[in-house]
Design a protein around this motif. Structure first.
Motif, PDB file in Angstrom:
ATOM      1  N   ASP A  93     -17.994   1.938  58.897  1.00 50.83           N
ATOM      2  CA  ASP A  93     -16.464   0.973  58.066  1.00 50.83           C
ATOM      3  C   ASP A  93     -15.775   0.134  58.867  1.00 50.83           C
ATOM      4  O   ASP A  93     -15.337  -0.998  58.198  1.00 50.83           O
ATOM      5  CB  ASP A  93     -16.118   1.803  57.617  1.00 50.83           C
ATOM      6  CG  ASP A  93     -16.901   2.683  56.230  1.00 50.83           C
ATOM      7  OD1 ASP A  93     -18.147   2.034  56.495  1.00 50.83           O
ATOM      8  OD2 ASP A  93     -17.052   3.801  55.843  1.00 50.83           O
ATOM      9  N   GLU A  94     -15.381   0.518  60.125  1.00 48.60           N
ATOM     10  CA  GLU A  94     -14.078  -0.074  61.193  1.00 48.60           C
ATOM     11  C   GLU A  94     -14.848  -1.428  61.373  1.00 48.60           C
ATOM     12  O   GLU A  94     -14.245  -2.414  61.367  1.00 48.60           O
ATOM     13  CB  GLU A  94     -13.379   0.921  61.823  1.00 48.60           C
ATOM     14  CG  GLU A  94     -12.517  -0.022  62.518  1.00 48.60           C
ATOM     15  CD  GLU A  94     -11.513  -0.293  62.146  1.00 48.60           C
ATOM     16  OE1 GLU A  94     -10.844  -1.780  62.758  1.00 48.60           O
ATOM     17  OE2 GLU A  94     -11.171   0.438  61.152  1.00 48.60           O
ATOM     18  N   GLN A  95     -16.322  -0.952  62.160  1.00 52.25           N
ATOM     19  CA  GLN A  95     -16.876  -2.056  62.729  1.00 52.25           C
ATOM     20  C   GLN A  95     -17.095  -3.648  62.051  1.00 52.25           C
ATOM     21  O   GLN A  95     -16.497  -4.579  61.630  1.00 52.25           O
ATOM     22  CB  GLN A  95     -18.371  -1.671  63.221  1.00 52.25           C
ATOM     23  CG  GLN A  95     -17.816  -1.033  64.356  1.00 52.25           C
ATOM     24  CD  GLN A  95     -18.303  -0.551  65.350  1.00 52.25           C
ATOM     25  OE1 GLN A  95     -19.836   0.106  64.622  1.00 52.25           O
ATOM     26  NE2 GLN A  95     -18.833  -0.013  66.331  1.00 52.25           N
ATOM     27  N   GLN A  96     -17.479  -2.493  60.343  1.00 55.66           N
ATOM     28  CA  GLN A  96     -18.137  -3.644  58.859  1.00 55.66           C
ATOM     29  C   GLN A  96     -16.619  -4.420  59.161  1.00 55.66           C
ATOM     30  O   GLN A  96     -16.394  -5.782  58.483  1.00 55.66           O
ATOM     31  CB  GLN A  96     -18.837  -3.289  58.256  1.00 55.66           C
ATOM     32  CG  GLN A  96     -20.114  -2.869  58.209  1.00 55.66           C
ATOM     33  CD  GLN A  96     -20.583  -1.833  57.293  1.00 55.66           C
ATOM     34  OE1 GLN A  96     -20.185  -2.385  55.833  1.00 55.66           O
ATOM     35  NE2 GLN A  96     -21.211  -0.664  57.916  1.00 55.66           N
ATOM     36  N   SER A  97     -15.287  -3.932  58.315  1.00 53.73           N
ATOM     37  CA  SER A  97     -14.172  -4.061  58.296  1.00 53.73           C
ATOM     38  C   SER A  97     -13.751  -5.398  59.782  1.00 53.73           C
ATOM     39  O   SER A  97     -13.494  -6.504  58.256  1.00 53.73           O
ATOM     40  CB  SER A  97     -13.441  -3.338  58.152  1.00 53.73           C
ATOM     41  OG  SER A  97     -12.046  -3.668  57.479  1.00 53.73           O
TER      42      SER A  97
END
Length: 134
Positions: A93-97
C-alpha cells in the motif's frame, strides 16, 4: 524545439527534433490522419506520468510490472482532465501510494498545473528550416 507546418486540409506536420508526427482533426472538419491537438496533449501527459512512475519504481527496485495510464478531457461545465492509473506488481500500500504521489510530479503535470507565461511573436521569416524527408 517543435516546428509545425501545414499539410493538406487541417493536417499538420509536427517536426520534433528528428521525429515527425501528424496532427489533424476528425471528420467533418479534418481527415483524421492523426490525433487532434487535445489528444496529443493528453498523450504527452500520459507518457510523462508513466515514465516518471517507472523511473521512480526502478530507482527503488520496486516490483512494478506494468503501469498504464488512460486520460480523457471532460467538458461538463468547467473542462477537467481525468487521469486513471493502473499499477500491476507486488506493491504494498505504501509503494502504491508513493507512486500515485509521484504521478503528480511528472514534468507535464507540473506544467499543466502551473502554466508558464505564453508569449506569441509574429516573425518576418520562416520560423525554422528543416528537411521534411520522404
Amino acid at each position: 524545439m517543435v516546428h509545425v507546418s501545414e499539410q493538406a486540409g487541417l493536417a499538420r506536420l509536427l517536426a520534433v527534433g528528428p521525429h515527425r508526427l501528424i496532427a489533424d482533426e476528425g471528420a467533418p472538419a479534418g481527415n483524421d490522419t492523426g490525433p487532434d491537438p487535445i489528444e496529443l496533449l493528453l498523450a504527452a501527459l500520459g507518457a510523462c506520468t508513466s515514465m516518471t512512475m517507472r523511473m521512480y519504481a526502478e530507482r527503488h527496485a520496486w516490483p512494478l510490472r506494468d503501469v498504464q495510464v488512460r486520460l480523457r478531457l471532460e467538458q461538463d461545465g468547467e473542462p477537467a482532465i481525468v487521469r486513471e492509473i493502473f499499477l500491476d506488481g507486488d506493491l504494498d500500500d505504501e509503494q502504491q501510494s508513493r507512486l500515485m504521489a509521484v504521478a503528480q510530479r511528472c514534468p507535464v503535470h507540473r506544467l499543466l498545473s502551473a502554466p508558464p507565461p505564453l508569449t506569441t511573436v509574429q516573425v518576418e521569416q520562416p520560423v525554422l528550416a528543416y528537411d521534411a524527408g520522404p
